[in-house]
Enzyme design. Structure first.
Site, PDB file in Angstrom:
ATOM      1  N   ASN A 140      76.195  17.879  -8.845  1.00 48.20           N
ATOM      2  CA  ASN A 140      75.074  16.937  -8.797  1.00 48.20           C
ATOM      3  C   ASN A 140      75.135  16.031 -10.036  1.00 48.20           C
ATOM      4  OD1 ASN A 140      72.471  15.884  -9.376  1.00 48.20           O
ATOM      5  ND2 ASN A 140      71.539  17.400  -8.016  1.00 48.20           N
ATOM      6  N   ASP A 167      70.346  27.239 -11.024  1.00 55.98           N
ATOM      7  CA  ASP A 167      69.839  27.380  -9.670  1.00 55.98           C
ATOM      8  C   ASP A 167      68.347  27.121  -9.750  1.00 55.98           C
ATOM      9  OD1 ASP A 167      70.713  27.875  -6.984  1.00 55.98           O
ATOM     10  OD2 ASP A 167      69.391  29.603  -6.990  1.00 55.98           O
ATOM     11  N   ASP A 184      59.686  16.476  -4.849  1.00 53.77           N
ATOM     12  CA  ASP A 184      58.878  15.753  -5.845  1.00 53.77           C
ATOM     13  C   ASP A 184      57.650  15.040  -5.270  1.00 53.77           C
ATOM     14  OD1 ASP A 184      60.246  16.492  -8.117  1.00 53.77           O
ATOM     15  OD2 ASP A 184      61.498  14.700  -8.188  1.00 53.77           O
ATOM     16  N   ARG A 218      63.638  22.230 -15.241  1.00 55.85           N
ATOM     17  CA  ARG A 218      65.017  22.111 -15.731  1.00 55.85           C
ATOM     18  C   ARG A 218      65.025  21.684 -17.191  1.00 55.85           C
ATOM     19  NH1 ARG A 218      66.396  19.330 -12.000  1.00 55.85           N
ATOM     20  NH2 ARG A 218      66.807  21.069 -10.620  1.00 55.85           N
ATOM     21  N   GLY A 274      64.126  15.646  -3.631  1.00 55.94           N
ATOM     22  CA  GLY A 274      63.657  16.926  -3.103  1.00 55.94           C
ATOM     23  C   GLY A 274      62.164  16.916  -2.812  1.00 55.94           C
ATOM     24  N   THR A 319      78.176  21.958 -11.852  1.00 53.50           N
ATOM     25  CA  THR A 319      77.356  21.334 -10.813  1.00 53.50           C
ATOM     26  C   THR A 319      78.097  20.119 -10.277  1.00 53.50           C
ATOM     27  OG1 THR A 319      75.241  20.300 -10.276  1.00 53.50           O
ATOM     28  CG2 THR A 319      76.052  19.921 -12.493  1.00 53.50           C
ATOM     29  N   GLY A 369      73.160  13.741 -11.105  1.00 53.96           N
ATOM     30  CA  GLY A 369      71.878  13.610 -11.809  1.00 53.96           C
ATOM     31  C   GLY A 369      71.701  14.730 -12.822  1.00 53.96           C
TER      32      GLY A 369
HETATM   33  P1  IMP Z   1      69.848  23.783  -6.206  1.00 47.80           P
HETATM   34  O1  IMP Z   1      69.407  24.389  -7.474  1.00 47.80           O
HETATM   35  O2  IMP Z   1      70.727  22.582  -6.420  1.00 47.80           O
HETATM   36  O3  IMP Z   1      70.385  24.791  -5.235  1.00 47.80           O
HETATM   37  O4  IMP Z   1      68.580  23.104  -5.520  1.00 47.80           O
HETATM   38  C1  IMP Z   1      67.516  23.762  -4.962  1.00 47.80           C
HETATM   39  C2  IMP Z   1      66.555  22.803  -4.297  1.00 47.80           C
HETATM   40  O5  IMP Z   1      65.323  22.862  -5.022  1.00 47.80           O
HETATM   41  C3  IMP Z   1      66.953  21.346  -4.307  1.00 47.80           C
HETATM   42  O6  IMP Z   1      67.661  21.009  -3.162  1.00 47.80           O
HETATM   43  C4  IMP Z   1      65.597  20.631  -4.312  1.00 47.80           C
HETATM   44  O7  IMP Z   1      65.131  20.481  -3.016  1.00 47.80           O
HETATM   45  C5  IMP Z   1      64.675  21.613  -4.973  1.00 47.80           C
HETATM   46  N1  IMP Z   1      64.408  21.171  -6.332  1.00 47.80           N
HETATM   47  C6  IMP Z   1      64.924  21.687  -7.474  1.00 47.80           C
HETATM   48  N2  IMP Z   1      64.488  20.999  -8.531  1.00 47.80           N
HETATM   49  C7  IMP Z   1      63.685  20.029  -8.048  1.00 47.80           C
HETATM   50  C8  IMP Z   1      62.949  18.980  -8.662  1.00 47.80           C
HETATM   51  O8  IMP Z   1      62.948  18.779  -9.894  1.00 47.80           O
HETATM   52  N3  IMP Z   1      62.262  18.179  -7.828  1.00 47.80           N
HETATM   53  C9  IMP Z   1      62.247  18.344  -6.490  1.00 47.80           C
HETATM   54  N4  IMP Z   1      62.920  19.274  -5.863  1.00 47.80           N
HETATM   55  C10 IMP Z   1      63.634  20.126  -6.633  1.00 47.80           C
END
Ligand code: IMP
Length: 203
Positions: free
Chosen positions: A16, A75, A164, A190, A162, A14, A18
């Site tokens: 990311n 994902d 939240d 997660r 996101g 990842t 965080g």
């Molecule tokens: P990815 O898994 O990084 O492709 O993310 C998918 C999308 O889901 C992210 O951009 C967030 O918008 C949303 N998302 C995933 N987990 C969370 C969370 O814990 N809180 C808020 N939004 C989330």
């Protein structure tokens, strides 16, 4: 039988920071050193599948093949009952604008679509996370975590990211964006998937 992790280095595919910090903290007691994708200069493969598990597999296998290390990828996204499970794997896409991601826009779209279909309260939804660990020999293991809740409007809270601010988990009267981040990690999709991963591959 779940394959155990018996190496000393795990690549977390990842970019990311965080997510990387959260995974590093959870794995700390297990004597594994966690390496992030950015440190290894890994490209971000295109997510071309229409399922969470399909996209997590793409990322995990690409990273394991490129580095020769076992690689963990996730994902995630949100599924909304009254919208037939949308946005699902397209959760991040709903936030795309020519100038980057805008989650106020994404949450407004979710609320507008719920209003358009006259969705009754509670507007049930789930945050979902699929984790895949892939080994360089092509084997993989899959773990899933779900956080059920409802969508509220107007949005509330300033923590998190996101969707939240519009997501209120079952059993709470505050949104994920009003929670202390450590509290959210305890119950989040997660966090739950990571606990499954630790139980399966380190248990
Ligand atoms: P990815 O898994 O990084 O492709 O993310 C998918 C999308 O889901 C992210 O951009 C967030 O918008 C949303 N998302 C995933 N987990 C969370 C969370 O814990 N809180 C808020 N939004 C989330």
């Amino acid at each position: 039988m779940t394959r155990k992790f018996d190496g000393d280095r795990l690549l977390v595919a990842t970019h990311n920071q965080g997510k990387l910090a959260e995974i590093t903290e959870i794995l700390a007691p297990h004597g594994v050193s966690v390496v992030g994708a950015a440190q290894m200069d890994l490209p971000e493969p295109e997510e071309t599948e229409n399922t969470f598990v399909g996209n997590a597999r793409i990322k995990a296998h690409a990273a394991a093949t490129a580095t020769g290390l076992p690689a963990l990828a996730d994902d995630s996204g949100i599924t909304i009952d009254a919208l037939g499970g949308a946005p699902g794997v397209y959760t991040a896409d709903w936030a795309e604008t020519p100038n980057g991601r805008d989650f106020i826009r994404a949450m407004t779209r979710a609320n507008d679509e719920l209003t358009a279909v006259n969705a009754a309260d509670p507007r049930l939804a789930q945050f979902r996370c699929t984790l895949v660990i892939a080994w360089p020999d092509g084997h993989d293991e899959v773990f899933e975590g779900v956080m059920p809740g409802q969508l509220v409007w107007p949005i509330r809270g300033a923590h998190g990211f996101g969707y939240d601010p519009m997501f209120q988990p079952d059993g709470y009267d505050i949104t994920c964006a009003q929670m202390d981040p450590a509290e959210k990690n305890q119950i989040s999709h997660r966090g739950r998937a990571l606990k499954q991963f630790v139980a399966g591959c380190f248990g």
